[in-house]
Design a protein around this motif. Structure first.
Motif, short mmCIF file in Angstrom:
data_model
loop_
_atom_site.label_atom_id
_atom_site.label_comp_id
_atom_site.label_asym_id
_atom_site.label_seq_id
_atom_site.Cartn_x
_atom_site.Cartn_y
_atom_site.Cartn_z
N GLN A 1 40.79 -4.73 -39.72
CA GLN A 1 42.16 -4.82 -39.05
C GLN A 1 42.90 -3.70 -39.21
O GLN A 1 44.09 -3.46 -38.69
CB GLN A 1 42.48 -6.24 -39.37
N SER A 2 42.74 -2.93 -40.64
CA SER A 2 43.73 -2.12 -40.91
C SER A 2 43.25 -0.72 -40.25
O SER A 2 44.06 0.45 -40.26
CB SER A 2 43.80 -1.85 -42.50
N LYS A 3 42.14 -0.59 -39.55
CA LYS A 3 41.74 0.44 -38.86
C LYS A 3 42.52 0.65 -37.46
O LYS A 3 43.05 -0.50 -37.09
CB LYS A 3 40.17 0.56 -38.30
N ASP A 4 42.34 1.70 -36.77
CA ASP A 4 42.77 1.78 -35.52
C ASP A 4 42.20 0.96 -34.49
O ASP A 4 40.97 0.99 -34.13
CB ASP A 4 42.68 3.13 -35.00
N ALA A 5 43.03 -0.10 -33.87
CA ALA A 5 42.42 -0.98 -33.11
C ALA A 5 42.03 -0.68 -31.89
O ALA A 5 40.73 -0.98 -31.25
CB ALA A 5 43.53 -2.41 -32.80
N ASN A 6 42.71 0.19 -31.36
CA ASN A 6 42.07 0.80 -29.91
C ASN A 6 40.81 1.69 -30.39
O ASN A 6 39.95 1.56 -29.39
CB ASN A 6 43.16 2.12 -29.35
N ARG A 7 40.50 2.24 -31.36
CA ARG A 7 39.46 2.98 -31.87
C ARG A 7 38.26 1.69 -31.79
O ARG A 7 36.96 2.06 -31.31
CB ARG A 7 39.69 3.82 -32.77
N LEU A 8 38.43 0.95 -32.50
CA LEU A 8 37.46 -0.29 -32.95
C LEU A 8 37.24 -1.11 -31.31
O LEU A 8 36.03 -0.99 -31.26
CB LEU A 8 38.20 -1.46 -33.69
N GLN A 9 38.08 -1.08 -30.32
CA GLN A 9 37.81 -1.81 -29.31
C GLN A 9 37.06 -0.72 -28.64
O GLN A 9 36.32 -1.28 -28.00
CB GLN A 9 39.22 -2.20 -28.65
N ALA A 10 37.28 0.44 -28.39
CA ALA A 10 36.63 1.56 -27.78
C ALA A 10 35.08 1.47 -28.29
O ALA A 10 34.09 1.75 -27.48
CB ALA A 10 37.27 2.89 -27.73
N ALA A 11 34.88 1.42 -29.64
CA ALA A 11 33.57 1.50 -29.95
C ALA A 11 32.57 0.14 -29.81
O ALA A 11 31.86 0.42 -29.23
CB ALA A 11 33.85 1.62 -31.50
N ALA A 12 33.51 -1.02 -29.69
CA ALA A 12 32.85 -1.96 -29.26
C ALA A 12 32.39 -2.16 -27.84
O ALA A 12 31.21 -2.49 -27.51
CB ALA A 12 33.63 -3.43 -29.70
N GLN A 13 33.34 -1.55 -27.07
CA GLN A 13 32.72 -1.35 -25.59
C GLN A 13 31.66 -0.51 -25.48
O GLN A 13 31.05 -0.81 -24.67
CB GLN A 13 34.04 -0.91 -24.64
#
Length: 90
Positions: free
Chosen positions: A41-53
């Motif tokens: 959660q401390s990471k960039d949320a947009n980056r994490l979401q893009a990686a999951a997608q």
């Protein structure tokens, strides 16, 4: 998944699946999983979401990179090791 050859085999396979799901639920609710989520959660949320997608579309490289970074965090890395150990005991 292969087809069980006997009803007994089918029952054993079903029990393995139930145990696996229960273990996964237990692991996800553990303090270790909560520690990992806290770091994520401390990471960039947009980056994490893009990686999951991307991973859902068949390209896990970005998500693998995030997990590699996560493992470099001392607390999260230890938590990941403990969860991995728990899940591999099944």
């Amino acid at each position: 998944m292969r087809q069980p050859s006997t009803p007994h085999d089918a029952a054993k396979e079903a029990q393995k699946l139930i145990n696996s799901n229960a273990s996964l639920r237990q692991a996800l609710n553990s303090p270790d999983a909560q520690q990992i989520l806290k770091v994520l959660q401390s990471k960039d949320a947009n980056r994490l979401q893009a990686a999951a997608q991307s991973a859902l579309k068949g390209d896990p490289s970005a998500l693998s990179g995030i997990l590699a970074e996560l493992s470099q965090n001392a607390d999260a890395g230890k938590a990941m090791d403990r969860l991995n150990h728990i899940m591999n005991r099944q």
